[in-house]
Design an enzyme around this catalytic site. Structure first.
Site, PDB file in Angstrom:
ATOM      1  CE1 TYR A   1      74.087 -16.340  49.269  1.00  0.00           C
ATOM      2  CE2 TYR A   1      71.936 -15.784  49.262  1.00  0.00           C
ATOM      3  CZ  TYR A   1      72.542 -15.358  49.585  1.00  0.00           C
ATOM      4  OH  TYR A   1      73.268 -14.254  48.991  1.00  0.00           O
TER       5      TYR A   1
ATOM      6  CG  HIS B   1      75.877 -13.809  44.316  1.00  0.00           C
ATOM      7  ND1 HIS B   1      75.181 -15.713  44.634  1.00  0.00           N
ATOM      8  CD2 HIS B   1      76.485 -13.860  44.986  1.00  0.00           C
ATOM      9  CE1 HIS B   1      75.428 -15.301  46.219  1.00  0.00           C
ATOM     10  NE2 HIS B   1      75.895 -14.733  46.679  1.00  0.00           N
TER      11      HIS B   1
END
Ligand code: NAD
Length: 343
Positions: A56, A119
């Site tokens: 992110y 992830h």
């Protein structure tokens, strides 16, 4: 604030979690001050679970979260991830897991995260996650760098295969995070994953209760994979709610938060204003009849459609069907010559 156990081993976390992807400016620019206020107001409002990733904003979300939690770390349960570093940048190797965690701990200004997750696991093979990534994450746990271990992704069949495979190898998965899989439009996390998770003490984390922005008055951003048909159905649902002076996002969030025994719900909150809006939605009165009508409308409008993501071998069947439909549409456009007119 209602709390739920994050996994069979705990800890207790707020049923509404803080998704920190907006702190990485992934949905638009957020200032350092706004980011800090959002984190502080969330903590003061009883939210104690924070989910971030080096992906992110290439570390920016972790950096901002770490700074905002200075002097407050003991009040927060912090989750981060490894394996994904860009839209098309994945590295689930053992060496990278180690380097990634070291970087995350520095940016988050902590010695140990509460949860480390692989992830978007559908972007590599099941074999690599089971034989390389999870064992490397276990070594991080043994060294005291994380308390719990989890996996995240969109394709539920793949997540289930990983959970079963890990168990067969004596590896402990504490949490599974999926997204857009339990909300007003699609509840497949409940039918596909909840039973197995409950049986084996695995905590479920429900990401994107607003279907990545689709279930909002404003509608989904341009990059959202939803079809035009699904977007129209959601716009109609927003109008239905507005006619009753309720925001679609309020109904959507309440639907997820009210599902008892189903882990925590994680929504993206980059500003104090959104934190307040979501805390208010939590406390607001419920709209059971409107919720039923909205769900019926979304079902008829096909808003719960799946989309392909990751390696084709890891796609759920419905995602495979949608990929076929998208390819067929592209063929029609190509054959009709429309592509040249509308590049
Ligand atoms: P979401 O669907 O709840 O939110 C999507 C968008 O809605 C964001 O732009 C957010 O700013 C906005 N929003 C939030 N509350 C709102 C409100 N009350 N009114 C109007 N708009 C509002 O969730 P999301 O941001 O897609 O995901 C939440 C979190 O879940 C992420 O930040 C991340 O931590 C996690 N997540 C993880 C994965 C993964 O691991 N693969 C995938 C998706 C999400």
């Amino acid at each position: 604030m209602i709390t739920v156990p994050l996994s069979a081993k705990g800890p207790a976390v707020s049923v509404l979690g803080f998704g920190a992807s907006p702190l990485g400016n992934v949905f638009g620019d957020v200032s350092w001050l706004e980011a800090e206020s959002a984190v502080h107001d969330a903590l003061d409002g009883g939210i104690n679970f924070f989910d971030t990733s080096p992906y992110y904003g290439r570390g920016l979300s972790e950096e901002r979260l770490g700074r905002a939690l200075l002097g407050r770390r003991d009040r927060a349960v912090v989750a981060t991830k490894c394996g994904r570093y860009g839209a098309d940048n994945f590295d689930f190797s053992a060496g990278m897991v180690r380097r990634s965690v070291e970087g995350s701990l520095l940016r988050l200004r902590t010695d140990c995260v509460d949860l480390l997750q692989a992830h978007d696991c559908e972007f590599t093979s099941v074999t690599q996650i089971l034989e390389e990534t999870l064992p490397a994450m276990e070594r991080c746990r043994a060294e005291g760098k994380t308390r719990l271990i989890g996996i995240t992704g969109y394709q539920l069949g793949n997540l289930l295969r990983l959970a079963v495979g890990a168990r067969e190898r004596g590896l402990q998965i504490d949490c599974i995070l999926s997204y857009c899989r339990y909300d007003l439009a699609n509840t497949s996390m409940e039918t596909r994953l909840a039973g197995y998770a409950a049986e084996h003490g695995i905590g479920l984390i429900n990401g994107s209760p607003l279907h990545m922005g689709l279930l909002t008055t404003e509608g989904a951003p341009a990059w959202h994979p939803a079809s035009e048909r699904a977007r129209l159905a959601c716009a109609e649902a927003a109008r239905l709610c507005a006619a009753e002076s309720v925001a679609l996002e309020e109904v959507a969030l309440q639907f997820c938060l009210d599902r008892e025994g189903f882990g925590l719900t994680l929504t993206g909150m980059g500003t104090a204003e959104l934190v307040k809006k979501n805390l208010d939605a939590m406390a607001a009165s419920r709209h059971p009849e409107l919720t039923l009508r909205v769900r019926a409308l979304l079902r008829l409008g096909g808003a719960g459609e799946l989309w392909p993501s990751g390696l084709p071998e890891n796609w759920d069947t419905e995602a495979r069907e949608r990929a076929g439909a998208i390819a067929a549409e592209q063929d029609i456009v190509r054959e009709s010559g429309l592509e040249e007119v509308y590049p």
